[in-house]
Write a protein that holds these residues in place. Sequence first.
Motif, PDB file in Angstrom:
ATOM      1  N   MET A  33       0.854  -1.191   0.000  1.00 56.56           N
ATOM      2  CA  MET A  33       0.000   0.000   0.000  1.00 56.56           C
ATOM      3  C   MET A  33       0.895   1.248   0.000  1.00 56.56           C
ATOM      4  O   MET A  33       1.355   1.682   1.052  1.00 56.56           O
ATOM      5  CB  MET A  33      -0.923   0.023   1.230  1.00 56.56           C
ATOM      6  N   PRO A  34       1.184   1.800  -1.176  1.00 60.15           N
ATOM      7  CA  PRO A  34       2.043   3.000  -1.241  1.00 60.15           C
ATOM      8  C   PRO A  34       1.468   4.148  -0.413  1.00 60.15           C
ATOM      9  O   PRO A  34       0.251   4.350  -0.352  1.00 60.15           O
ATOM     10  CB  PRO A  34       2.039   3.346  -2.731  1.00 60.15           C
ATOM     11  N   ILE A  35       2.374   4.891   0.252  1.00 61.88           N
ATOM     12  CA  ILE A  35       1.972   6.033   1.072  1.00 61.88           C
ATOM     13  C   ILE A  35       2.501   7.309   0.433  1.00 61.88           C
ATOM     14  O   ILE A  35       3.695   7.445   0.189  1.00 61.88           O
ATOM     15  CB  ILE A  35       2.519   5.904   2.499  1.00 61.88           C
ATOM     16  N   HIS A  36       1.609   8.231   0.161  1.00 61.59           N
ATOM     17  CA  HIS A  36       1.980   9.567  -0.280  1.00 61.59           C
ATOM     18  C   HIS A  36       1.583  10.561   0.807  1.00 61.59           C
ATOM     19  O   HIS A  36       0.954  10.185   1.803  1.00 61.59           O
ATOM     20  CB  HIS A  36       1.296   9.913  -1.602  1.00 61.59           C
ATOM     21  N   TYR A  37       1.943  11.829   0.629  1.00 61.40           N
ATOM     22  CA  TYR A  37       1.644  12.850   1.639  1.00 61.40           C
ATOM     23  C   TYR A  37       0.990  14.068   1.013  1.00 61.40           C
ATOM     24  O   TYR A  37       1.364  14.499  -0.084  1.00 61.40           O
ATOM     25  CB  TYR A  37       2.923  13.260   2.383  1.00 61.40           C
ATOM     26  N   ASP A  38       0.009  14.602   1.721  1.00 58.57           N
ATOM     27  CA  ASP A  38      -0.652  15.837   1.322  1.00 58.57           C
ATOM     28  C   ASP A  38       0.265  17.009   1.682  1.00 58.57           C
ATOM     29  O   ASP A  38       0.621  17.184   2.858  1.00 58.57           O
ATOM     30  CB  ASP A  38      -1.994  15.957   2.057  1.00 58.57           C
ATOM     31  N   VAL A  39       0.646  17.805   0.692  1.00 58.97           N
ATOM     32  CA  VAL A  39       1.637  18.868   0.919  1.00 58.97           C
ATOM     33  C   VAL A  39       1.147  19.925   1.907  1.00 58.97           C
ATOM     34  O   VAL A  39       1.846  20.241   2.885  1.00 58.97           O
ATOM     35  CB  VAL A  39       2.053  19.517  -0.420  1.00 58.97           C
ATOM     36  N   PRO A  40      -0.031  20.531   1.724  1.00 62.52           N
ATOM     37  CA  PRO A  40      -0.476  21.575   2.662  1.00 62.52           C
ATOM     38  C   PRO A  40      -0.578  21.084   4.108  1.00 62.52           C
ATOM     39  O   PRO A  40      -0.178  21.788   5.038  1.00 62.52           O
ATOM     40  CB  PRO A  40      -1.849  21.983   2.113  1.00 62.52           C
ATOM     41  N   LEU A  41      -1.123  19.883   4.300  1.00 69.54           N
ATOM     42  CA  LEU A  41      -1.258  19.366   5.669  1.00 69.54           C
ATOM     43  C   LEU A  41       0.106  19.101   6.298  1.00 69.54           C
ATOM     44  O   LEU A  41       0.304  19.344   7.503  1.00 69.54           O
ATOM     45  CB  LEU A  41      -2.084  18.081   5.675  1.00 69.54           C
ATOM     46  N   THR A  42       1.044  18.617   5.507  1.00 70.05           N
ATOM     47  CA  THR A  42       2.385  18.344   6.035  1.00 70.05           C
ATOM     48  C   THR A  42       3.066  19.635   6.464  1.00 70.05           C
ATOM     49  O   THR A  42       3.666  19.714   7.548  1.00 70.05           O
ATOM     50  CB  THR A  42       3.246  17.634   4.973  1.00 70.05           C
ATOM     51  N   ILE A  43       2.981  20.663   5.636  1.00 75.73           N
ATOM     52  CA  ILE A  43       3.566  21.962   5.990  1.00 75.73           C
ATOM     53  C   ILE A  43       2.845  22.563   7.189  1.00 75.73           C
ATOM     54  O   ILE A  43       3.470  23.137   8.089  1.00 75.73           O
ATOM     55  CB  ILE A  43       3.505  22.910   4.781  1.00 75.73           C
ATOM     56  N   ALA A  44       1.520  22.412   7.224  1.00 79.45           N
ATOM     57  CA  ALA A  44       0.743  22.934   8.353  1.00 79.45           C
ATOM     58  C   ALA A  44       1.169  22.283   9.662  1.00 79.45           C
ATOM     59  O   ALA A  44       1.206  22.937  10.715  1.00 79.45           O
ATOM     60  CB  ALA A  44      -0.750  22.710   8.111  1.00 79.45           C
ATOM     61  N   SER A  45       1.502  20.996   9.606  1.00 78.32           N
ATOM     62  CA  SER A  45       1.929  20.306  10.826  1.00 78.32           C
ATOM     63  C   SER A  45       3.238  20.887  11.350  1.00 78.32           C
ATOM     64  O   SER A  45       3.428  21.006  12.571  1.00 78.32           O
ATOM     65  CB  SER A  45       2.068  18.802  10.564  1.00 78.32           C
TER      66      SER A  45
END
Length: 258
Positions: A76-88
């Motif tokens: 199950m490949p995992i990608h990341y949501d850019v805005p949420l990652t920066i927001a964190s």
Amino acid sequence: MPEMDHFTYGMLTPLAGYVASFIGCLTGLSATSRARATSTAAAKSVWLLIGAVSIGGTGVWVMHFIAMLGFTVHDMPIHYDVPLTIASALLSMLVVTIGLFLVGFLGDRAIFLLAGGVVVGLGVASMHYLGMAAMVMSGEIHYDTLLVATSLVIAVVAGTAALWLCVHVKGWLLATVAALVMAAAVSGMHYTGMAAMHMTGPMTDAPGGTTALELLGPLIAGVFLVTIGLIFVVLMWPTEDEMRERQEIADRLSVPHV
């Protein structure tokens, strides 16, 4: 149920995350010690901000996402949501800033220390779960309520202890020991939160987002390089004791002779 692996590369990511957290916390403690010796609100604010970026950025956020590089789900490949990652990342630095300014300007009375600890602890925990929500994958994440609650308690206790240390720790030896403890608490909170996670759903490609290396690699490197720059600032600046001695000399010289 999809098979999860929190240690895909063995102890590499946990150890790398711990070392990064230690470096960030030690830099932050060194900065906040300078804040105690400043004579103006502006100078104190600068040092507290340096401490917040170091602790919240590298000490907490970088540790979290280095650890996440070692998290995989089988098929199950995992990608990341850019805005949420920066927001964190921004959230992590913001809550640490609030906590440091609270005790830095108002003192370490129990009410201020506890309030700051709650803000920092719950904020850091929110950063963790926001970072988890930033994962884009075909499956769905579920959490064990008891373990989530445990991670929140750990975060609040660790946040309160961290603020106390930022106010009281003096000298490189004690700061080093304190940073080791702080890094252990950050790592403990992270892996407790990870242990609370369960995954269900189909094992197919991620529906969007950016791969971990494409997003996290540059972000982690960027935050860490900023911290390296702050380390040089701290090392080049006089220590807390040296700043106090210089201020005492300046005060004596400014006193008019009778």
